[in-house]
Design an enzyme around this catalytic site. Structure first.
Site, mmCIF file in Angstrom:
data_model
loop_
_atom_site.group_PDB
_atom_site.id
_atom_site.type_symbol
_atom_site.label_atom_id
_atom_site.label_comp_id
_atom_site.label_asym_id
_atom_site.label_seq_id
_atom_site.Cartn_x
_atom_site.Cartn_y
_atom_site.Cartn_z
ATOM 1 N N LYS A 232 0.669 -1.449 -0.043
ATOM 2 C CA LYS A 232 -0.055 0.137 0.116
ATOM 3 C C LYS A 232 0.430 1.178 0.178
ATOM 4 O O LYS A 232 -0.220 2.501 0.029
ATOM 5 C CB LYS A 232 -0.875 -0.002 1.266
ATOM 6 C CG LYS A 232 -1.697 -1.245 0.923
ATOM 7 C CD LYS A 232 -2.825 -1.055 2.188
ATOM 8 C CE LYS A 232 -3.687 -1.961 2.077
ATOM 9 N NZ LYS A 232 -5.262 -1.677 3.596
ATOM 10 N N ASP B 266 -10.290 2.708 2.582
ATOM 11 C CA ASP B 266 -10.733 1.633 3.596
ATOM 12 C C ASP B 266 -11.364 2.042 4.995
ATOM 13 O O ASP B 266 -12.078 1.401 5.462
ATOM 14 C CB ASP B 266 -8.740 1.398 4.650
ATOM 15 C CG ASP B 266 -8.620 0.529 3.435
ATOM 16 O OD1 ASP B 266 -8.967 -0.948 3.320
ATOM 17 O OD2 ASP B 266 -6.927 -0.290 3.949
#
Ligand code: ATR
Length: 299
Positions: free
Chosen positions: A72, A108
């Site tokens: 990420k 997220d």
């Protein structure tokens, strides 16, 4: 599944490992449900080859990508731009093809907010949050909560220095009050009177060590508390079970996983998929997978 033809768009997941990810099931369900002519595959990828892979995928016109652990942050230098959410947490989990390159977003935190809003009508605005952990997941969740107007976020972490750094970062993002406390502060029962939402972002309690839990005094939680765990395997962690038995409302990481995926799908296709009933399907699938490698709501 719709028949694959010369127009079918490719989407995928980059991570290492990705073998037990629920994302291909989820995204291909959205494709079917919206009759979108696309297919989503999981690509295991070593860190050293991330740049090379992104260049190739972009050249081939791969429309959208999810990025999961441990890439990420690795993907950031290869992107042509970053959303405010991705900038705030210094990580991207959703890449969108543009002619200039992949644009990075992070769904997220917004996924968690959407899950809590759907399940309990919970709103970050005005919330007083006790956040356990100060790693990458804590950063994403706290940034989303702060930007959505949380009143106060108290970071409790094993390493006090990391908690302090995250609290400073939160305070710089918005008007949210931020403080940092050591793990030992959780033993003080009066602490729980000051907060309405307790979020575990650490990996403590994740399978296969499901008998463990963060040192929260769950006997101090009650009906006015919402207990949240980002872990989704097991679907009910020991922390959530004890919180529920004390009368608190609870939410597992499965709702966050579902909604981060739905938001990514909407970014890629412009269509918001239906999420109703999918959490139960994900849970049933999870129970069939013996040892998922990624047991938190991160792809
Ligand atoms: P992620 O990106 O999934 O958040 P991470 O960045 O490695 O992963 O962060 C893990 C978090 O879980 C950290 O807050 C870590 O605490 P430290 O900062 O003190 O390392 C916390 N954590 C992991 N194992 C823990 C344990 N056994 N007890 C308490 N905290 C733990």
């Amino acid at each position: 599944m719709r028949e694959i033809d010369a127009e079918t768009a490719l989407f995928g997941l980059l991570g290492d490992p990705v073998g037990h990810s629920l994302s291909p099931f989820l995204q291909n369900t959205f494709m079917r449900q919206t009759d979108y002519n696309g297919v989503y595959l999981a690509f295991p990828l070593k860190k050293a080859r991330v740049g090379e892979a992104l260049r190739g995928l972009h050249a081939l016109g791969v429309r959208g990508l999810n990025v999961t652990l441990p890439h990420k942050e690795t993907v950031l230098p290869y992107l042509c731009g970053l959303s405010a959410a991705a900038q705030a947490c210094g990580a991207a989990n959703t890449l969108i093809w543009t002619p200039e390159g992949y644009y990075g977003d992070n769904t997220d935190g917004a996924g968690l907010l959407a899950a809590l809003a759907e399940k309990y009508g919970w709103q970050a605005s005005g919330a007083r949050i006790l956040l356990l952990g100060a790693g990458g997941a804590a950063k994403g969740v706290s940034a989303a909560m702060a930007l959505a107007g949380a009143e106060e976020i108290c970071i409790v972490n094993r390493s006090a220095e990391k908690a302090e750094r995250l609290a400073e970062q939160i305070a710089s993002l918005s008007g949210t009050r931020a403080r940092a406390l050591p793990l030992s502060a959780l033993a003080d029962g009066t602490l729980y009177e000051s907060y309405d939402t307790v979020v575990n972002t650490t990996s403590v309690g994740m399978a296969p060590r499901a008998d463990e839990m963060p040192p929260v005094d769950c006997s101090r939680l009650g009906a006015r508390h919402l207990a949240v765990d980002l872990i989704y395997n097991p679907p009910e962690t020991k922390f959530l079970r004890l919180a529920r038995l004390s009368g608190a409302r609870t939410a597992s990481g499965l709702g966050m996983f579902l909604h981060q995926g739905a938001l990514a799908f909407a970014r890629w296709t412009g269509t918001e998929p239906e999420t109703a009933g999918l959490e139960a399907q994900l849970e049933a699938r999870l129970r069939r997978v013996a040892n998922p490698d990624s047991a938190r709501s991160e792809g």
